[in-house]
Design a protein around this motif. Sequence first.
Motif, PDB file in Angstrom:
ATOM      1  N   LYS A 112       0.847  -1.199   0.000  1.00 32.48           N
ATOM      2  CA  LYS A 112       0.000   0.000   0.000  1.00 32.48           C
ATOM      3  C   LYS A 112       0.871   1.232   0.000  1.00 32.48           C
ATOM      4  O   LYS A 112       2.059   1.180   0.311  1.00 32.48           O
ATOM      5  N   ASP A 147       0.216   5.563   0.860  1.00 32.35           N
ATOM      6  CA  ASP A 147      -0.680   6.710   0.953  1.00 32.35           C
ATOM      7  C   ASP A 147       0.149   7.974   0.827  1.00 32.35           C
ATOM      8  O   ASP A 147       1.134   8.162   1.511  1.00 32.35           O
ATOM      9  N   PHE A 156      -3.625   3.910  -1.780  1.00 33.87           N
ATOM     10  CA  PHE A 156      -3.624   2.971  -2.896  1.00 33.87           C
ATOM     11  C   PHE A 156      -3.180   1.618  -2.372  1.00 33.87           C
ATOM     12  O   PHE A 156      -2.133   1.509  -1.735  1.00 33.87           O
ATOM     13  N   LYS A 202      -2.616  -2.534  -3.307  1.00 32.64           N
ATOM     14  CA  LYS A 202      -2.440  -3.466  -4.416  1.00 32.64           C
ATOM     15  C   LYS A 202      -2.249  -4.860  -3.833  1.00 32.64           C
ATOM     16  O   LYS A 202      -1.372  -5.064  -2.992  1.00 32.64           O
ATOM     17  N   THR A 223      -6.278  -3.694  -7.530  1.00 35.59           N
ATOM     18  CA  THR A 223      -5.924  -2.434  -6.867  1.00 35.59           C
ATOM     19  C   THR A 223      -7.154  -1.738  -6.302  1.00 35.59           C
ATOM     20  O   THR A 223      -8.276  -1.919  -6.796  1.00 35.59           O
ATOM     21  N   THR A 231      -8.294   2.160  -4.658  1.00 38.29           N
ATOM     22  CA  THR A 231      -7.924   3.544  -4.369  1.00 38.29           C
ATOM     23  C   THR A 231      -8.899   4.085  -3.339  1.00 38.29           C
ATOM     24  O   THR A 231     -10.112   3.907  -3.469  1.00 38.29           O
ATOM     25  N   VAL A 262      -0.524   9.892  -9.314  1.00 37.63           N
ATOM     26  CA  VAL A 262      -1.576   9.744  -8.316  1.00 37.63           C
ATOM     27  C   VAL A 262      -2.824  10.467  -8.789  1.00 37.63           C
ATOM     28  O   VAL A 262      -3.935   9.960  -8.680  1.00 37.63           O
ATOM     29  N   ILE A 318      -4.795   8.438 -11.193  1.00 34.75           N
ATOM     30  CA  ILE A 318      -5.613   7.406 -10.545  1.00 34.75           C
ATOM     31  C   ILE A 318      -6.887   8.033  -9.983  1.00 34.75           C
ATOM     32  O   ILE A 318      -7.978   7.487 -10.102  1.00 34.75           O
TER      33      ILE A 318
END
Length: 463
Positions: free
Chosen positions: A69, A71, A85, A87, A125, A127, A450, A453
């Motif tokens: 992860k 952030d 995020f 994954k 993933t 978000t 970012v 995303i």
Amino acid sequence: MPYKGEVAGKGGHSDFVRNPDVQAFLAECDYMRQPSDAEAGAMASTFSVAPAGDPSLLPKYVVASDASKSDTPINDRLPSTQVGFIKVSQILVSMDSYAELIDPQSRFVDPFKAAEMHRNAAAITFTLPGSNVRYLGAKSVKDGFRRAVFRQLNADRSNGGGSRLVLSDVLVNVNDGRVSVGRSSSRAGQCPSCSAEHDFTFTISEQEKVCPSCNEPVFVTDWLRLHEDVSDFGNNTSAMTRMMNAIEHLLLAALIQQIFLADPRALSKMAFVMDGPLAIFGQPAKLHARIMALLYGVNTRLAELKLDPLLIVGLQKTGEVMDHANLLSRFLPNGVFRVLDDAYRYKYIKGSDSPADNFGFETYYGQDFLFKTEKGRIFNFALPYPFSDKSGDQKKFADAKAQISNYGSLISRACDLIRHFELDLYESAIVPVALAHRHASISIMPGGKVLDIITKTGLQRRP
Ligand SMILES: [Zn+2]
């Protein structure tokens, strides 16, 4: 400046620990220390020869899972405005193709072939809104976080690969078809936004309701309670960590359920390797009990089919058990193992004089073992508890979970799997885990990516 012969730690750790105030403070504390020779000898004497099975019974496929992860502030000038995020990867390793990875001369993994294996990995993933980010016009970061969790767990993650993979469906399935959101003491159910009591029971066909008191949507995924740690301006890292942990185990459940429905016999040819203990911590911890029940149900069916139980191995690379193992390792002969029963854990690892009746009651669904291989490397692995639930007397449960005989062939199969994958290349990790880890690792991304995303997932910035 580091002392002579010392290498400075990341945080100038050696200087700080040498401070007389810190030394005086530590003298008044109990903590894990290097055991004396006598203590270590006593611990080592409780280990026994590690079992080995028939190498031809190794699984045909290994599924390794790992998660990472990040952030990150969405912009350098807005350090308190974060997006998270996560994954999670599952990598399927065929034992035959693994054998082809190894260079017969050096016994090391061929990096080009390993890279090819990466392409067979599936990463999912997520978000999530962090500090100061409100998703879909929600009135708070917390309510937006709930929306984001639901939207992303309710999405089909199969990537068009045949059968649907919807994690919120899996959540309902592992709860036997009905999920109630709210305090367990509240019969009615409770709105996660305004705390009003209403019926918030969800099924596969109804995973979203509206609270009659505050008109906020309430979701089946609120059962995971991941939002409870989320605040408007606080650092939401711990909520992200909890979510990552819960998703990793939920994905394991999803995969096992899917294969079980397709062909239960396939499960007996596979092994599943998790990175970390078989446990779920914090707000979503109660999911651990549902996974335990699921695995027990699957194993009951496998037993009816005269098949071996599922081989699920949790491998822990760090943490207090590994710290203990590393301190103890030089006192252990090669090729030994031990179940980490609660008495041992509290006496030698936890150092607690008020042990719980059953360690991990609210979090663990698997039992830890220590294993020093014939090559001299030490591992902490876990196997699922072979029981459907933890009801009844907790002391009795604690005894039963540490009975070697309750694990049947699983201990020798786990040891064989570790032996098979053990390579000098990786510290206390076996190859599929290392592969999955590399696949899932996230580098700190530049702000622009970012923002990409954020745009893609519909996260909206505050005007
Ligand atoms: Zn409400």
